[in-house]
Design a protein around this motif. Structure first.
Motif, PDB file in Angstrom:
ATOM      1  N   GLY A 182      -3.397   5.968  -6.735  1.00  0.00           N
ATOM      2  CA  GLY A 182      -2.438   5.865  -5.651  1.00  0.00           C
ATOM      3  C   GLY A 182      -3.161   5.381  -4.415  1.00  0.00           C
ATOM      4  O   GLY A 182      -4.250   5.864  -4.091  1.00  0.00           O
ATOM      5  N   GLY A 183      -2.593   4.401  -3.719  1.00  0.00           N
ATOM      6  CA  GLY A 183      -3.295   3.806  -2.603  1.00  0.00           C
ATOM      7  C   GLY A 183      -4.316   2.789  -3.094  1.00  0.00           C
ATOM      8  O   GLY A 183      -4.552   2.641  -4.293  1.00  0.00           O
ATOM      9  N   THR A 318     -13.655  11.353   8.683  1.00  0.00           N
ATOM     10  CA  THR A 318     -12.366  11.034   8.076  1.00  0.00           C
ATOM     11  C   THR A 318     -12.608  10.426   6.695  1.00  0.00           C
ATOM     12  O   THR A 318     -13.250   9.380   6.579  1.00  0.00           O
ATOM     13  N   MET A 319     -12.083  11.067   5.663  1.00  0.00           N
ATOM     14  CA  MET A 319     -12.296  10.583   4.303  1.00  0.00           C
ATOM     15  C   MET A 319     -11.256   9.529   3.971  1.00  0.00           C
ATOM     16  O   MET A 319     -10.061   9.720   4.191  1.00  0.00           O
ATOM     17  N   THR A 320     -11.728   8.406   3.430  1.00  0.00           N
ATOM     18  CA  THR A 320     -10.853   7.257   3.190  1.00  0.00           C
ATOM     19  C   THR A 320     -10.349   7.169   1.759  1.00  0.00           C
ATOM     20  O   THR A 320      -9.298   6.576   1.501  1.00  0.00           O
ATOM     21  N   GLY A 321     -11.091   7.708   0.803  1.00  0.00           N
ATOM     22  CA  GLY A 321     -10.652   7.625  -0.587  1.00  0.00           C
ATOM     23  C   GLY A 321     -11.626   8.303  -1.529  1.00  0.00           C
ATOM     24  O   GLY A 321     -12.774   8.583  -1.176  1.00  0.00           O
ATOM     25  N   ILE A 322     -11.153   8.562  -2.727  1.00  0.00           N
ATOM     26  CA  ILE A 322     -11.980   9.154  -3.779  1.00  0.00           C
ATOM     27  C   ILE A 322     -11.680   8.450  -5.093  1.00  0.00           C
ATOM     28  O   ILE A 322     -10.527   8.164  -5.419  1.00  0.00           O
ATOM     29  N   PHE A 355      -6.605  12.583   1.333  1.00  0.00           N
ATOM     30  CA  PHE A 355      -7.093  11.266   0.930  1.00  0.00           C
ATOM     31  C   PHE A 355      -5.927  10.284   0.897  1.00  0.00           C
ATOM     32  O   PHE A 355      -4.940  10.515   0.198  1.00  0.00           O
ATOM     33  N   PRO A 356      -6.025   9.148   1.591  1.00  0.00           N
ATOM     34  CA  PRO A 356      -4.950   8.159   1.511  1.00  0.00           C
ATOM     35  C   PRO A 356      -5.002   7.320   0.244  1.00  0.00           C
ATOM     36  O   PRO A 356      -4.013   6.668  -0.104  1.00  0.00           O
ATOM     37  N   ALA A 357      -6.143   7.333  -0.461  1.00  0.00           N
ATOM     38  CA  ALA A 357      -6.276   6.547  -1.685  1.00  0.00           C
ATOM     39  C   ALA A 357      -7.076   7.342  -2.704  1.00  0.00           C
ATOM     40  O   ALA A 357      -8.120   7.908  -2.383  1.00  0.00           O
ATOM     41  N   VAL A 358      -6.561   7.399  -3.931  1.00  0.00           N
ATOM     42  CA  VAL A 358      -7.229   8.154  -4.996  1.00  0.00           C
ATOM     43  C   VAL A 358      -7.143   7.362  -6.290  1.00  0.00           C
ATOM     44  O   VAL A 358      -6.195   6.613  -6.520  1.00  0.00           O
ATOM     45  N   LYS A 359      -8.148   7.536  -7.137  1.00  0.00           N
ATOM     46  CA  LYS A 359      -8.100   6.909  -8.449  1.00  0.00           C
ATOM     47  C   LYS A 359      -8.954   7.706  -9.422  1.00  0.00           C
ATOM     48  O   LYS A 359     -10.071   8.111  -9.096  1.00  0.00           O
ATOM     49  N   THR A 360      -8.411   7.920 -10.612  1.00  0.00           N
ATOM     50  CA  THR A 360      -9.144   8.569 -11.695  1.00  0.00           C
ATOM     51  C   THR A 360      -9.100   7.672 -12.916  1.00  0.00           C
ATOM     52  O   THR A 360      -8.018   7.257 -13.344  1.00  0.00           O
ATOM     53  N   ASP A 361     -10.250   7.369 -13.463  1.00  0.00           N
ATOM     54  CA  ASP A 361     -10.362   6.649 -14.730  1.00  0.00           C
ATOM     55  C   ASP A 361     -10.943   7.606 -15.757  1.00  0.00           C
ATOM     56  O   ASP A 361     -11.981   8.224 -15.511  1.00  0.00           O
ATOM     57  N   VAL A 362     -10.269   7.739 -16.893  1.00  0.00           N
ATOM     58  CA  VAL A 362     -10.707   8.658 -17.937  1.00  0.00           C
ATOM     59  C   VAL A 362     -10.995   7.872 -19.206  1.00  0.00           C
ATOM     60  O   VAL A 362     -10.187   7.027 -19.609  1.00  0.00           O
ATOM     61  N   PRO A 417       3.793  14.679  -0.348  1.00  0.00           N
ATOM     62  CA  PRO A 417       3.626  13.757  -1.479  1.00  0.00           C
ATOM     63  C   PRO A 417       2.227  13.150  -1.452  1.00  0.00           C
ATOM     64  O   PRO A 417       1.801  12.588  -0.452  1.00  0.00           O
ATOM     65  N   ARG A 418       1.522  13.258  -2.566  1.00  0.00           N
ATOM     66  CA  ARG A 418       0.183  12.686  -2.663  1.00  0.00           C
ATOM     67  C   ARG A 418       0.278  11.242  -3.158  1.00  0.00           C
ATOM     68  O   ARG A 418       1.265  10.860  -3.790  1.00  0.00           O
ATOM     69  N   PRO A 419      -0.734  10.436  -2.906  1.00  0.00           N
ATOM     70  CA  PRO A 419      -0.637   9.017  -3.238  1.00  0.00           C
ATOM     71  C   PRO A 419      -0.422   8.741  -4.719  1.00  0.00           C
ATOM     72  O   PRO A 419       0.148   7.712  -5.088  1.00  0.00           O
TER      73      PRO A 419
END
Length: 828
Positions: A182-183, A318-322, A355-362, A417-419
């Motif tokens: 998201g983001g 300020t954290m921008t993304g994870i 976090f305005p942007a998040v991504k998980t790759d599994v 709501p989360r991204p």
């Protein structure tokens, strides 16, 4: 109870008898602590055959032959079966859950291996007989010849070109790939001033319930009854119907008292299906109970993730993304939920941070080890661990105070709501952290820490501020297939008031130590205005009450309790109509108070539940159109998950000469919404913390390079004892969830999710003066000692490693030292 909880309790409207919110002792405890509980292994049926299972000693091999002749000729042996005898099974052991929209590689997993084995301990044959000891002897006469194949136990090596392929039909060891985002994560990293990167290992652990798995099956007149130490009797019935090819209506599954589960009994295991098939084949009851070694070998394991974490941040914090890449060791076969577990990590990838942007790759990987699946927390502890450890690491990179960094990025607007598509229901993350710091007295600790360092004593303080997703779960959020689980995770309840006014509540939730009998009885007694001793809660039997979805994911109270509350409300509304009719009042003017249904403003005009029940069951004078009886059912499908949260702090002391870690103090402040029973909450927090302390410091499932399990007993798998668990100072705040009428959230996994990063952060804090900046679990004496040596520039070569192992072994016998595991057995 903290200030927040006290304020919420004052605002809560009292129930009929004021049972909700009281710290009542558990109704189920007297029979359990006096030895009058009934577990599967306590049960006996006439003519029972006992099963002894022949297991593979090889981690990867072809089965070239199985000779059962000698075993069959043994006196007292009723039958010997191999996988070739089970051709009438309708389906292999299924992998039911799967991430949405994913191509999943699912190998056939039969109760007894057919042609090939993929892990040490895989069942190959079974011997049946009336003497439980004689069949074990006879099992030794079964001769199995194997053609060994190359073994791979490291999931990252299993992905390399040229690695041994475990299931040739797939041509790869990759189980699946899946992403959730998201983001714009790429943009978030590009605009960051600092991008922290860490490789975080969350090693393999065992559920290690006090009661090993046990099953007894009976086939009689075309009907199957299975008594199982399971968390999922209703789901089990569905799966047995599919596998055995018989109607679900002919199957009854009973979960009697269950001595702990922690997710490890959230399965339909090979041995479970095997017992049922053997009972059908022999027309005799068949029973099997695991030894501790059986349990360690073939009860699914948990965790075993390697997480590559990137967090972007501005210089001001300020954290921008994870972005996290998860490598999940799935073992060699799947059980019900295994590949789904790392996707739960993705659900809470934001943590408590905006976090305005998040991504998980599994990526899931086959290895020649046993299956991984749900162990207490199931993906949430792994995510919280890498988030909270890396937040401390990021604070160091930025030169910021770690609590200041947390507060700067806390989510404060709810619902939120989360991204990546989830909506946090409610929260007050500052509130739990504030209360934690009040209890801790941070300034006093820092003064003490500095004074102790002057004397060569190294103490550290670690924090974990967490959120979890639980209350599985809303069908609309999970999609039409419920991530593989029959369309969603609703729950059911039935409430029956008997003619005398006593009440029986039937619930689809099936407990295994949580105190559900008590908590559910409190809800019923409170809302119906009856004495709690007149309420019986029935569960764990598929022939009583409506179909349910069972127990996992901290859903018992948030989903099962809400289903029960809604059924109770239906009974209460009908009772009010009867009272209003008899007392010539309007139904809306009837209140439940002080154990009676009375007219508001006229407390002398009242009826008890016994009197109401008499009217309902002897229906001479009921309101027009009303059916007799007081018996209502409710199915509850939540609109959203629930999102408990909290703040934990841990103070550790590290012996820098030996690497031994002692926990000096533990402060836990959790928020699971309004308390039904505060004592049950405290018990869950204590147990959850103990579980994570075990993983962080002592517990590790270890395989050698040949796929042999090194930690097959409690001699080698080091569980913490009461001597290693600190006094836990627990408190709570109460932020109600808008998702259910009780306002409750889950708590059974909370402390397990929170605890491990607090310990690791504490140890790193203690060792910073020595140059230690990062360390992976488990924090065994050897691993900690080696980290100190390397940070001091002394290295940890062969001789140092041997010294470290000696120190680990010394830790076994010295007072207060805690257990130690043999070696590290995993990546660091």
């Amino acid at each position: 109870m903290g200030a927040g909880a006290a304020e919420a309790a004052e605002q809560r409207e009292p129930g009929g008898n004021g049972y909700v919110g009281r710290a009542l002792k558990r109704k189920e405890d007297p029979r359990l602590i006096t030895g009058r509980g009934t577990y599967v292994d306590d049960m006996e049926l006439p003519g029972t055959l006992y099963a002894a299972i022949i297991r593979s000693p090889e981690a990867h091999a072809r089965i070239t032959s199985i000779d059962t002749t000698a075993a069959k000729e043994r006196p007292g042996v009723e039958a010997v079966f191999t996988g070739e005898d089970m051709g009438d099974l309708a389906a292999p052991c299924p992998m039911v859950f799967a991430p949405p929209g994913v191509e999943m590689r699912v190998p056939d997993h039969w109760p007894l291996a057919r042609g090939k084995v993929g892990y040490v301990g895989q069942p190959v044959a079974v011997v049946l007989g009336p003497d439980k000891y004689a069949v074990v002897d006879a099992a030794e006469d079964v001769i199995v010849d194997y053609e060994p194949l190359p073994v791979v136990v490291d999931p990252e090596k299993a992905l390399e070109e040229g690695a041994p392929i475990i299931h040739e039909e797939f041509g790869t060891n990759k189980v699946f790939e899946w992403s959730l985002a998201g983001g714009d994560v790429d943009a978030a990293m590009a605009e960051a001033d600092v991008v922290l990167e860490r490789r975080v290992v969350n090693h393999r652990t065992a559920g290690a319930a006090i009661e090993p798995r046990s099953f007894m099956a009976q086939w009689r007149e075309g009907r199957l009854t299975l008594w199982s130490s399971t968390q999922i009797p209703h789901v089990c019935r569905v799966i047995l119907s599919i596998q055995l090819g018989i109607p679900e209506s002919t199957i009854r599954v009973v979960a009697p008292d269950v001595g702990g589960g922690f997710g490890s009994k959230l399965q339909v295991y090979c041995e479970e299906v095997l017992a049922c098939w053997c009972a059908r084949r022999t027309h005799r009851p068949v029973k099997w109970t695991a030894t501790r070694t059986d349990d360690m070998l073939t009860t699914h394991h948990g965790r075993d993730q390697i997480d590559y974490v990137r967090i972007g941040a501005k210089r001001d914090g300020t954290m921008t993304g994870i972005h996290v890449k998860i490598v999940q060791d799935c073992g060699s076969y799947h059980l019900i939920e295994g590949p789904l577990i790392p996707t739960f990590s993705a659900c809470v990838i934001s943590g408590v941070y905006d976090f305005p942007a998040v991504k998980t790759d599994v990526v899931g990987v086959f290895t020649n080890k046993h299956t991984t699946d749900a162990i207490r927390g199931a993906g949430r502890p792994e995510a919280t661990h890498f988030i909270e450890v890396c937040i401390d690491q990021l604070a160091d990179e930025l030169g910021m105070d770690r609590l200041e960094l947390r507060r700067k990025n806390f989510i404060r607007e709810f619902p939120n709501p989360r991204p990546h598509g989830f909506v946090y229901d409610s929260g007050d993350y500052d509130g739990t952290l504030d209360r934690c710091l009040e209890m801790l007295d941070l300034d006093a600790f820092r003064r003490e820490q500095a004074e102790l360092r002057e004397r060569g004593i190294y103490r550290g303080l670690g924090f974990s501020t967490y959120v979890e997703i639980c209350g599985l779960g809303p069908s609309r959020a999970l999609g039409p297939n419920g991530w593989g689980m029959q369309g969603g995770y609703f729950e059911s309840a039935q409430v029956r008031v008997h003619p005398t006014g006593a009440v029986t509540a039937y619930t689809g939730t099936s407990p295994h130590g949580q105190g559900i009998d008590t908590g559910f009885a409190q809800i019923v007694a409170d809302r119906l205005g009856v004495d709690i001793d007149n309420v019986e809660v029935i569960h764990g039997d598929t022939e009583t009450g409506p179909f349910g979805k069972d127990t996992y994911g901290s859903r018992s109270m948030a989903v099962g309790g809400e289903a029960l509350a809604r059924a109770v409300n239906k009974v209460q509304e009908k009772a009010k109509r009867i009272v209003a009719h008899k007392l010539e009042a309007a139904p809306e003017d009837i209140e439940v108070a002080e154990g009676a249904y009375r007219v508001k403003g006229s407390p002398d005009k009242a009826m008890t539940m016994a009197e109401i029940a008499t009217e309902a069951y002897i229906p001479a004078d009921l309101p027009d159109g009303m059916e007799p009886g007081l018996d209502e059912t409710s199915f509850y499908d939540p609109e959203n998950f629930v999102w408990p949260f909290g703040a934990h702090a841990c103070i550790t002391e590290v012996d820098v000469e030996t690497g031994r870690v002692d926990i000096v103090r533990w402060v836990a402040v959790d928020d699971c919404g309004p308390a039904i029973n505060p004592m049950l909450i405290d018990g869950q927090i204590h147990g959850g913390a103990a579980h994570a302390i075990g993983q962080a410091l002592y517990e590790q499932v270890v395989y050698d390079e040949e796929g042999q399990l090194v930690t097959g007993t409690f001699v080698d798998y080091a569980l913490p004892t009461a001597a290693e668990i600190p006094w836990i100072e627990s408190d709570r705040t109460e932020t109600p969830s808008p998702t259910n009428s009780l306002g409750v959230k889950g708590v059974g996994e909370a402390a397990t999710i929170a605890a491990s990063p607090a310990i690791v952060n504490s140890v790193i804090d203690a060792l910073k003066p020595l140059g230690v900046t990062y360390i992976n679990m488990p924090l065994t004496p050897m691993r900690v000692w080696q980290a100190i040596q390397e940070a001091q520039g002394r290295g940890a070569g062969p001789r140092a490693t041997e010294q470290g192992r000696a120190l680990d072994q010394q830790g076994r016998g010295s007072a207060g030292s805690g257990p130690a595991v043999p070696g590290d057995g995993g990546a660091s």
